[in-house]
Design an enzyme around this catalytic site. Sequence first.
Site, PDB file in Angstrom:
ATOM      1  CE1 TYR A 123      -9.305   3.454  69.677  1.00 39.52           C
ATOM      2  CE2 TYR A 123     -11.837   3.162  70.544  1.00 39.52           C
ATOM      3  CZ  TYR A 123     -10.706   2.925  69.556  1.00 39.52           C
ATOM      4  OH  TYR A 123     -10.803   1.855  68.825  1.00 39.52           O
ATOM      5  CG  PHE A 409     -14.288   9.748  60.588  1.00 38.32           C
ATOM      6  CD1 PHE A 409     -13.436   9.069  61.189  1.00 38.32           C
ATOM      7  CD2 PHE A 409     -14.795  10.800  61.260  1.00 38.32           C
ATOM      8  CE1 PHE A 409     -12.765   9.431  62.415  1.00 38.32           C
ATOM      9  CE2 PHE A 409     -14.185  11.540  62.498  1.00 38.32           C
ATOM     10  CZ  PHE A 409     -13.253  10.567  62.905  1.00 38.32           C
TER      11      PHE A 409
END
Length: 409
Positions: A123, A409
């Site tokens: 990322y 999450f």
Amino acid sequence: MASELRTLRDTEWDDWSNALERAFGGVPPSGEERALRRALTEAERSLAVWDDGECVGTAGAFSFGLTVPGGAEVPVAGVTAVSVRATHRRRGLLRSMMRHQLADVRERGEPLAVLTASEPAIYGRFGYGPAALDMQLTVDTVRLAAPELPGVDGVRLRLVDPSAALPECERVYARLVPGRPGMLARRPGWAGLALLDAPGERDGAGVLQCAVAEVDGEVRGYVRYAVKVVWEDAGASGVVRVRDIEALDPVVYAALWRFLFGIDLTSSVTVSSRPVDDALPHLAGDLRRCLPVLRESLFVRPVEVGGALAARTYRTPVDVVLEVADPFCPWNAGRWRLTGDGTGAVCARTTDPAELALSVRELGSAYLGGVALTSLAAAGRVRELRPGALAAASVAFGSDVAPWLPHEF
């Protein structure tokens, strides 16, 4: 047939979820967890790549509020469910999803995107920088005395049904959110994740339990945990596995840990996620016997540099011109003048000479105050262009409390 990238349709959720599960090892969640995750999915923020009718790529986002230094709640995109089928690697699918997603985040007016990363190196290419750490602790409750503070005997502890106590626990959590950067303001339905307790996922532990801590009839703290009893030749040597623990003041926090230290048939307590400045090692009095393990948790990506930097406050007055590199989101690239202090900030385009040069990834790492600009500079990732600018900006970007993500999450 050429692959097709588009927004997920409600009727396609099962195929999308199955593709995601396959990418992460193929272990299906419990029926209860699957139903909850389906209910939480924001289909209009979820992407799927289709090839000949099969889902081969997934990405999604949740709408959260994130606490930033100064206590403001900033709308963010919680990036999640990112996967590409192994047979479709090196075709640009991930890059296409990331580009599409960040453009959508910008259009929604969210200045930040955040994520947790199973493989962090991926990322950074898209501008996400590690901004907060988790601390895992394994506490030796045989060799360490139970935590004590004046007033703990005035805290009443009650064992309660985790589901019945959920509203009171959520009120405690909500009061804590503004006080720590990185904490998430939970949207409706999210609290249910903390109650998932499928028997097949307990790894030998008992059922999920909950204790609430009261002072003068008010719930001021809670802990959710399970006990794994282990029998050895010398007797019981069980483990208390803490899922989450929160308290509104130090005395209640100490009382909860004293309770956990005293659970019968156990000799250690583990907790998988606490802030790096957590009080427990100091309450226990011996950091080595707490066996801390650190890892990156929250990754931050400024989507709108000006809006993101203006949304937080700064520990000391700052006036600095930043030269920001952002090849993936070119609207961020260029010079920005940041002026701010503990009451607010302004960040706008400028033609003034740059004083610090960095990429948007480093800006994301420093954003919550947990990673020092001076540390990034020592790694060659921030360049000082005006003497003195680095030290001043590094102090200003800092936070009095460490950033921390309370749950994935």
